[in-house]
Design a protein around this motif. Structure first.
Motif, mmCIF file in Angstrom:
data_model
loop_
_atom_site.group_PDB
_atom_site.id
_atom_site.type_symbol
_atom_site.label_atom_id
_atom_site.label_comp_id
_atom_site.label_asym_id
_atom_site.label_seq_id
_atom_site.Cartn_x
_atom_site.Cartn_y
_atom_site.Cartn_z
ATOM 1 N N SER A 341 40.275 18.888 56.340
ATOM 2 C CA SER A 341 40.910 19.805 57.293
ATOM 3 C C SER A 341 42.327 20.143 56.866
ATOM 4 C CB SER A 341 40.901 19.194 58.698
ATOM 5 O OG SER A 341 41.715 18.031 58.767
ATOM 6 N N MET A 344 42.204 22.638 53.925
ATOM 7 C CA MET A 344 41.912 24.001 54.356
ATOM 8 C C MET A 344 43.112 24.628 55.059
ATOM 9 S SD MET A 344 38.941 24.617 53.217
ATOM 10 C CE MET A 344 37.492 23.732 52.623
ATOM 11 N N SER A 356 38.158 28.612 54.170
ATOM 12 C CA SER A 356 37.353 27.602 54.856
ATOM 13 C C SER A 356 35.956 28.113 55.189
ATOM 14 C CB SER A 356 38.055 27.127 56.134
ATOM 15 O OG SER A 356 38.239 28.215 57.022
ATOM 16 N N SER A 359 34.018 28.056 51.595
ATOM 17 C CA SER A 359 34.036 26.816 50.824
ATOM 18 C C SER A 359 32.743 26.012 50.996
ATOM 19 C CB SER A 359 35.231 25.954 51.240
ATOM 20 O OG SER A 359 35.182 24.698 50.594
#
Length: 372
Positions: A341, A344, A356, A359
């Motif tokens: 997280s 991203m 994101s 990906s």
């Protein structure tokens, strides 16, 4: 390939005679009239001292560096008068947007102000008076073994590029040298910690090393910087925070605290460099997206390595008993999600806002079983 000067100066009568005349007191003082800007550098904050930011003035400043450095290929310091035929250093990185970050001067000054010495600043003797259980100590030794691999790459990346970057970016090159010092210091601390505990080093990780090598050998500096200064350093920063939160010894908390501040600078530069690059080269966004798409699998190679996951589980859980392993698994699952997280979020902040969604990493991470 070796470089040979145009003359053998031991046989150059002009040079020898000029030196002889000077030593006899016949000074030419031609350098008195150098065609350079006159200024007096003064610190804006006496407690902080004179910094590169204070010298960002006129022809001596970094703000005035053009996007393309075309007429400066020698080692002459920015702002000096250039005369005669100066040697061409063969710099291959001459665009400001390939290397620059607006925070590089501040980060360089901070790296000096917050330097530390592993040999004396880590409270080593506390580990001798309060040793860890063998299983836990072995887990730390394995983790610190893998972290050494990561720091070798963090050291090699700036050392690979620093001589190829134009000398006009002197603050940038100074910071890269500071990065090398940071990485070598962390390498020292991790190695000493692994060996101080008495178990010796652990095992290398094939998947981690394959991924690290791919990141290290990026063809261009901006791409390599994203991998090393943003992806790798960001991953390491989460590792350091996680270990600091669960560490049972002052030694490990101390090392991780220092590691966090050093990795934080690396991430701050990586984020700033990518943002500057994309802001000034918007047509490069697609190429950078493609590079990240192709190489971010290396993060899975590191995160999915048993040589990382297993010691993290043991450290976070406190041992190898079932309840400890269960606790460690839960904490490590949160750690993995946090790595992804934050990665991203940084890419989005730098200018790759849609990454994101395209990906492969989130779906692959979801396949790693988390505790119920």
């Amino acid at each position: 390939m070796a470089f040979y000067a145009e003359k053998d100066f031991t046989e150059d009568e002009t040079v020898l005679e000029a030196a002889n005349q000077v030593m006899q007191g016949n000074l030419s003082l031609h350098w008195y009239n150098a065609k350079t800007e006159r200024m007096k550098g003064r610190p804006s904050n006496m407690d902080r001292g004179l910094t590169y930011q204070d010298l960002d003035v006129g022809s001596y400043g970094y703000t005035s560096i053009p996007e393309n450095v075309r007429n400066s290929q020698s080692m002459v310091s920015r702002g000096s008068e250039k005369v005669g035929k100066l040697p061409d250093m063969g710099y291959v990185v001459n665009r400001k947007s390939d290397v620059w970050s607006d925070n590089v001067g501040e980060l360089y000054e901070e790296s000096k102000a917050r330097r530390w010495v592993p040999a004396v600043d880590v409270p080593w003797k506390t580990l001798r008076t309060e040793p860890l259980p063998p299983d836990l100590e072995s887990a730390y030794a394995q983790l610190y073994t893998l972290l050494q691999e990561c720091q070798i790459v963090s050291l090699d990346f700036p050392s690979r590029w620093v001589s190829l970057i134009n000398q006009d970016f002197l603050e940038q090159k100074s910071f890269m040298c500071a990065q090398m010092l940071d990485a070598s210091r962390l390498l020292e601390a991790f190695r000493k910690r692994a060996l101080y505990g008495g178990t010796g080093l652990g095992r290398a990780s094939i998947s981690a090393e394959q991924g690290l090598k791919e990141w290290l050998w990026a063809d261009r500096f901006p791409q390599g910087s994203v991998s090393i200064n943003l992806s790798l350093a960001g991953l390491l920063l989460v590792i350091y925070r996680q270990v600091a939160a669960f560490a049972k010894t002052k030694v490990d908390r101390s090392i991780m605290g220092y590691a966090m501040q050093d990795a934080g600078r690396q991430v701050a530069y990586g984020l700033g460099q990518l943002r500057y690059h994309l802001q000034h080269r918007p047509l490069e966004v697609a190429a950078m997206e493609e590079y990240v798409d192709d190489t971010e699998h290396s993060m899975v190679g590191i995160l999915g390595s048993p040589e990382l996951l297993e010691p993290m589980i043991i450290i976070c859980g406190g041992g190898l008993e079932k309840d400890q392993v269960d606790k460690g698994r839960a904490a490590t699952a949160r750690f993995i999600k946090l790595v992804v997280s934050e990665y991203m979020e940084r890419l989005a902040s730098a200018g790759l806002a849609g990454h994101s969604r395209r990906s492969r990493i989130p779906a692959l991470i979801d396949r790693i079983q988390s505790p119920a």
